[in-house]
Write a protein that holds these residues in place. Sequence first.
Motif, PDB file in Angstrom:
ATOM      1  N   UNK A 507       0.848  -1.187   0.000  1.00  0.00           N
ATOM      2  CA  UNK A 507       0.000   0.000   0.000  1.00  0.00           C
ATOM      3  C   UNK A 507       0.882   1.235   0.000  1.00  0.00           C
ATOM      4  N   UNK A 508       0.427   2.283  -0.670  1.00  0.00           N
ATOM      5  CA  UNK A 508       1.251   3.492  -0.667  1.00  0.00           C
ATOM      6  C   UNK A 508       1.243   4.129   0.719  1.00  0.00           C
ATOM      7  N   UNK A 509       2.310   4.777   1.031  1.00  0.00           N
ATOM      8  CA  UNK A 509       2.396   5.489   2.291  1.00  0.00           C
ATOM      9  C   UNK A 509       1.343   6.609   2.305  1.00  0.00           C
ATOM     10  N   UNK A 510       0.591   6.781   3.413  1.00  0.00           N
ATOM     11  CA  UNK A 510      -0.531   7.723   3.432  1.00  0.00           C
ATOM     12  C   UNK A 510      -0.144   9.139   3.034  1.00  0.00           C
ATOM     13  N   UNK A 511       1.085   9.544   3.364  1.00  0.00           N
ATOM     14  CA  UNK A 511       1.461  10.915   3.011  1.00  0.00           C
ATOM     15  C   UNK A 511       1.688  11.068   1.511  1.00  0.00           C
ATOM     16  N   UNK A 512       2.295  10.053   0.921  1.00  0.00           N
ATOM     17  CA  UNK A 512       2.483  10.078  -0.533  1.00  0.00           C
ATOM     18  C   UNK A 512       1.104  10.088  -1.190  1.00  0.00           C
ATOM     19  N   UNK A 513       0.236   9.261  -0.630  1.00  0.00           N
ATOM     20  CA  UNK A 513      -1.117   9.138  -1.163  1.00  0.00           C
ATOM     21  C   UNK A 513      -1.844  10.482  -1.107  1.00  0.00           C
ATOM     22  N   UNK A 514      -1.697  11.145   0.027  1.00  0.00           N
ATOM     23  CA  UNK A 514      -2.359  12.434   0.222  1.00  0.00           C
ATOM     24  C   UNK A 514      -1.836  13.435  -0.813  1.00  0.00           C
ATOM     25  N   UNK A 515      -0.519  13.460  -0.970  1.00  0.00           N
ATOM     26  CA  UNK A 515       0.081  14.394  -1.933  1.00  0.00           C
ATOM     27  C   UNK A 515      -0.411  14.068  -3.341  1.00  0.00           C
ATOM     28  N   UNK A 516      -0.482  12.794  -3.649  1.00  0.00           N
ATOM     29  CA  UNK A 516      -0.922  12.392  -4.990  1.00  0.00           C
ATOM     30  C   UNK A 516      -2.375  12.767  -5.235  1.00  0.00           C
ATOM     31  N   UNK A 517      -3.203  12.586  -4.198  1.00  0.00           N
ATOM     32  CA  UNK A 517      -4.615  12.940  -4.329  1.00  0.00           C
ATOM     33  C   UNK A 517      -4.781  14.437  -4.556  1.00  0.00           C
ATOM     34  N   UNK A 518      -3.999  15.202  -3.818  1.00  0.00           N
ATOM     35  CA  UNK A 518      -4.095  16.655  -3.982  1.00  0.00           C
ATOM     36  C   UNK A 518      -3.654  17.063  -5.387  1.00  0.00           C
ATOM     37  N   UNK A 519      -2.595  16.422  -5.839  1.00  0.00           N
ATOM     38  CA  UNK A 519      -2.083  16.726  -7.174  1.00  0.00           C
ATOM     39  C   UNK A 519      -3.132  16.359  -8.227  1.00  0.00           C
ATOM     40  N   UNK A 520      -3.757  15.217  -8.027  1.00  0.00           N
ATOM     41  CA  UNK A 520      -4.758  14.750  -8.983  1.00  0.00           C
ATOM     42  C   UNK A 520      -5.955  15.701  -9.004  1.00  0.00           C
ATOM     43  N   UNK A 521      -6.345  16.182  -7.812  1.00  0.00           N
ATOM     44  CA  UNK A 521      -7.488  17.096  -7.734  1.00  0.00           C
ATOM     45  C   UNK A 521      -7.177  18.381  -8.487  1.00  0.00           C
TER      46      UNK A 521
END
Length: 678
Positions: A507-521
């Motif tokens: 699973x991706x690390x939650x912080x990386x995930x958060x950054x990726x989600x923000x970038x995607x948004x």
Amino acid sequence: MSYGKMIHRAALGAAVCAALLQAPLFPAAVSAAETPQQEITDTTGTPDAAAAETPAVIDHSAEYKPVVNEFLKEGEGQPASETVPKTAPKYTGADREAEKELLKLNKQYAKEKAAARKARAAAEKEKAEVREKKQASRATFDLTLDVNNYKQQTMQVNGSAVTFRAYEGLPYAAKPYAPEYQKLNLYVPDAYFHGGSVNGYTAETAPIFLPNEVGGYMPGDAATPSETSRHGGANAVLRALSRGYVVAAPAIRGRTLQDANGYYVGKAPALIVDYKAAVRYVRFLRDKDLLHAGDTDRIIASGTSAGGALAALLGATGNSRDYEGYLKDIGAAKERDDIFAVQAYCPITNLDNADMAYEWMFNGIPMVNGSTLTEQQKKASAKLKESFATYLNDLNLKDEKGNVLNVAADGTGLFKEYIEGKYIEAAQTALDNGTSLGSPAWLTVSGGKVIFMDTVKYANAVKRLKSVPAFDSFDLSSGENSEFGDAETDRRHFTWYSLVESGELNLPDPETEKAEDEKAALAWRLAEGKPQERLALRKARIEKEKKQEALPTFQHVATPQVIHMMNPMYYIGTPDARTAPYWRIRHGVLDRDTALAIPAILALKLENEGSQVDFKAVWGYGHDGDYDLDQLFDWVDASIQDKVQKDAEAEAAEEAAKEAGHDRQAKDDIPVASQKGI
Ligand code: DHB
């Protein structure tokens, strides 16, 4: 900025926050890039809105507006690549095609998702049905009691004879999964069968002591009276009898139990379901006049360690509907399960937050067995310690003066001082009782007063007993991992953090995930009016989600519902449960099976929500219980007195209010003329 856009942005922010808040438990289900559409109407471009709306192809070039922040000059605050060109792009045929394809894709994906969800649910249901079928043939028992089937016993406590009737091995569940455990022992002082009283109690008023012998989240036997005990003298059961208490001692299922089919039958929440069933059974017997003595409004649970956690859970969750299905499934009596008081010795509780508390106390401290932590564990320790501040501060706990007990990210703050105060108080009490403290490097004593404690020196003196994380081990090796298994899985995680860190599912690390989600948004927003770009973004997003959804997380982490049902913190002060009004919590000064912060948080939460709490660290003890039984029963007696007095006061106040009401009524009834003295 148009109002619609503002809503869009606020909603996006809120949605990202909501997504992040949910992330620890439902990461795969949340997508920041697609969340806004649920709450807002200005969503023409967002994927699912597009899927939901029917088709007319919209020419965005006409309404195209750049993304602006009114506080910035154009171009500021965004990397050059993210600034939006001023001139609206022209829509091409390919754009229209892409727009159509996006609509189709969204519809198809929504369908696929629904179908996958249905298939998963069906597979789970099928598995459960197979299990239920196999387990349906389990033996059933009568919830009754042959009042004549007892053994009369006499034992000695401090040179005095204590005579009681023993009813042993009574099934407290009509359809148990482990009949050898789901039963209890009942002991009733003999005096009550002859109209007598003991210690001021009668058959009607005698408290009911409900000890459990659970340790390590293993199966616990039903306690029996004994003239000897680890700490000398009679054990808790016999001591309770000598003081006029009725004793109901249930055996309890634990994490290692398996039935004849090989299914686990004692995983969480089995232990609390059993303890509740035992309470209900005692009430049932009393209601049916099968139990001769005992006041069911004065039930006191007691346990040590995992058993202390269990007692606390029982005290916190009285009558909560969350457990109803499980209770029905084992054929528990239909009665209340709230209790009067809890004695929790060194409770290993609040398991889903205990790793953070442990690192808050023991970060940087060597292991007692000399083993060393890996680099990953050292990093995790620092991270967990930092997360503790967020967890604690969110609880908004207050001391008796109303000070909020917070900590900063570095671990310092009023809460730390509160904890140090508990150790200092323990040392002072010992000193006042004539106990020599030795000269621990972590305490400063001056003129017979303990004036200072150094937490780091303390932690270095006792050392860390557990590795990192202390409870939800990355390698699933802890007892708690085993407690959170299910019928077919021996061990699971119970924090998202450890599941991710364990690397089991990549699973991706939650912080990386958060950054990726923000970038995607952001990318999604910036691609407004560019259907081809959006189509590509959406495709990438769907790929990612599909990968995440395919992960069998449920086999690796306990369900949020079960994690919730195992933690008293989620019930205290909620309308869903009746919390016991009296609590006594003890934690040895040398105990490092869990950090003192854990029982402290429990005690503060209870106090803040209105329970009476006697919480102390105890000098000279480690991870232990039942070392102060006389004080324990003195405390129960005093709590009962306190309750009697409070009830009397409440009744008097009610009477007075009624009287006042009558007076007012009487006055109202007098004709106005006569009130005016005419
Ligand atoms: C117990 C002790 C532990 O350290 C733990 O993690 C769980 C239970 C016990 O003694 O019950």
